[in-house]
Design an enzyme around this catalytic site. Structure first.
Site, PDB file in Angstrom:
ATOM      1  CB  ALA A   9      -0.937   0.004   1.214  1.00 57.24           C
ATOM      2  CG  ASN A  10       5.061   1.035  -0.471  1.00 55.05           C
ATOM      3  OD1 ASN A  10       4.785  -0.162  -0.385  1.00 55.05           O
ATOM      4  ND2 ASN A  10       5.946   1.504  -1.338  1.00 55.05           N
ATOM      5  CB  ILE A  13      -3.051   0.048  -7.680  1.00 53.82           C
ATOM      6  CG1 ILE A  13      -2.938   0.371  -9.179  1.00 53.82           C
ATOM      7  CG2 ILE A  13      -4.454  -0.469  -7.363  1.00 53.82           C
ATOM      8  CD1 ILE A  13      -3.077  -0.848 -10.084  1.00 53.82           C
ATOM      9  N   GLY A  14      -2.156   0.435  -4.642  1.00 55.92           N
ATOM     10  CA  GLY A  14      -2.410   0.194  -3.226  1.00 55.92           C
ATOM     11  C   GLY A  14      -2.551   1.482  -2.445  1.00 55.92           C
ATOM     12  CB  SER A 140      -4.192  -9.501 -14.217  1.00 60.01           C
ATOM     13  OG  SER A 140      -4.009  -9.159 -15.582  1.00 60.01           O
ATOM     14  CE1 TYR A 163       1.346 -10.066 -12.445  1.00 58.33           C
ATOM     15  CE2 TYR A 163       0.301 -10.105 -14.605  1.00 58.33           C
ATOM     16  CZ  TYR A 163       0.347  -9.637 -13.304  1.00 58.33           C
ATOM     17  OH  TYR A 163      -0.594  -8.756 -12.861  1.00 58.33           O
TER      18      TYR A 163
END
Length: 245
Positions: A9-10, A13-14, A140, A163
Site C-alpha cells: 500500500a505504499n 494502486i495500493g 488481472s 506472471y
C-alpha cells in the site's frame, strides 16, 4: 469504525486504494515491505488530512514478517473488515514458457500466490470477527484462461508464463476461499484493476490509479447482497464487470 489492511500500500494502486477507503471513513493499515517507504506514504496521507491510518511492516514473502504484522494488528483491533491482497510482482519480461527459469517462477508465485495465502490465513480470525468481512484479491484479466485461449482477444499475444500462471492460480485460490466461506457473511472476489499506468508496467498503461482504486474499493465495500466467488474486470466488461475464468 471499519478497519482495512492493504498489502503493497505504499505506492501506486495500493496507495490510491488506501486514500479512497480513508475518504469513506475506514481506518487503514498500510502494509509495506519497506518500512521507510510505508512511513513516507503515511506522511503523504496525513498531509492530506487523513489521520486514521497506520503503517505496518509487512513482507508477504516472509512468514515471520506476516506473523509479526498479524500479532501487531490483533493487539490493536478486535476485527478486520477488509483485506485487500494487492502486493504483487511481474517478474520481468520476457517470460517464455520454454525458457523462463524455474527460480523466476518461484519468485513470482512466492509473492502473487503464496504471499496472499500467508496473510489471508494469518488474518482470517480477525476477519471472521467482523460483521461483514470482505476480501479482494487483486488479479488481472490476463489471468483468464478463456481470454488467453481466444485469438480474437486484444491481448492474446501478450503472454507471460510466470506472471499469468501465478494470477490464474490466485484466481483458483479465490474460488476455494469463497467456497469455504460461502455460508458466512464473507464476500471474496478477484478484481482486475485494469491496464493502469504505474511503475509495475513502466507506466505503459492506459488507465489511472484513481480508476483502479475505485474498482477495488467497490468490491471491498460490497453490500450484504453483493456477489462472492467471482472474477471482475471493468476494462474487459464495463456493463456487468464479470469476466470469464
Amino acid at each position: 469504525m471499519k478497519n482495512a489492511l492493504i498489502t503493497g500500500a505504499n505506492k501506486s494502486i495500493g496507495f490510491e486504494t488506501a486514500r479512497q477507503l480513508l475518504a469513506k471513513g475506514y481506518f487503514v493499515f498500510l502494509g509495506s515491505r519497506d518500512l521507510a517507504n510505508g512511513e513516507s506514504a503515511l506522511r503523504q496521507l496525513k498531509s492530506e488530512g487523513y489521520n486514521n491510518v497506520e503503517v505496518v511492516q509487512l513482507d508477504v514473502c516472509d512468514q515471520a514478517s506476516v506473523d509479526k504484522a498479524a500479532a501487531s494488528l490483533k493487539s490493536k483491533i478486535d476485527h478486520l473488515d477488509v483485506l485487500i491482497n494487492n502486493a504483487g510482482i511481474s517478474g520481468g519480461l520476457p517470460q517464455n514458457a520454454t525458457e523462463t527459469a524455474i527460480d523466476r517462477f518461484k519468485s513470482v508465485f512466492e509473492t502473487n500466490l503464496f504471499g496472499v495465502i500467508r496473510i489471508t490465513q494469518a488474518l482470517v480470525d480477525l476477519l471472521k470477527a467482523a460483521p461483514r468481512p470482505r476480501i479482494v484479491n487483486v488479479s488481472s484479466s490476463m489471468a483468464s484462461l478463456t481470454l488467453n485461449s481466444d485469438p480474437s482477444w486484444q491481448y492474446y499475444h501478450h503472454k507471460g508464463a510466470a506472471y499469468l500462471s501465478s494470477k490464474t492460480a490466485l484466481n483458483m485460490f479465490t474460488l476455494n476461499l469463497a467456497y469455504e466461506l460461502r455460508d458466512t457473511n464473507f464476500k471474496v472476489n478477484a478484481v482486475d484493476p485494469g491496464f493502469i499506468a504505474t511503475d509495475f508496467n513502466n507506466h505503459r498503461g492506459t488507465g489511472s490509479v484513481e480508476e483502479a482504486g475505485k474498482r477495488i474499493v467497490k468490491y471491498a465495500t460490497l453490500a450484504e447482497d453483493g456477489p462472492t466467488g467471482r472474477f471482475f474486470s471493468e476494462e474487459y466488461n464495463p456493463e456487468t464487470w464479470e469476466i470469464p475464468w
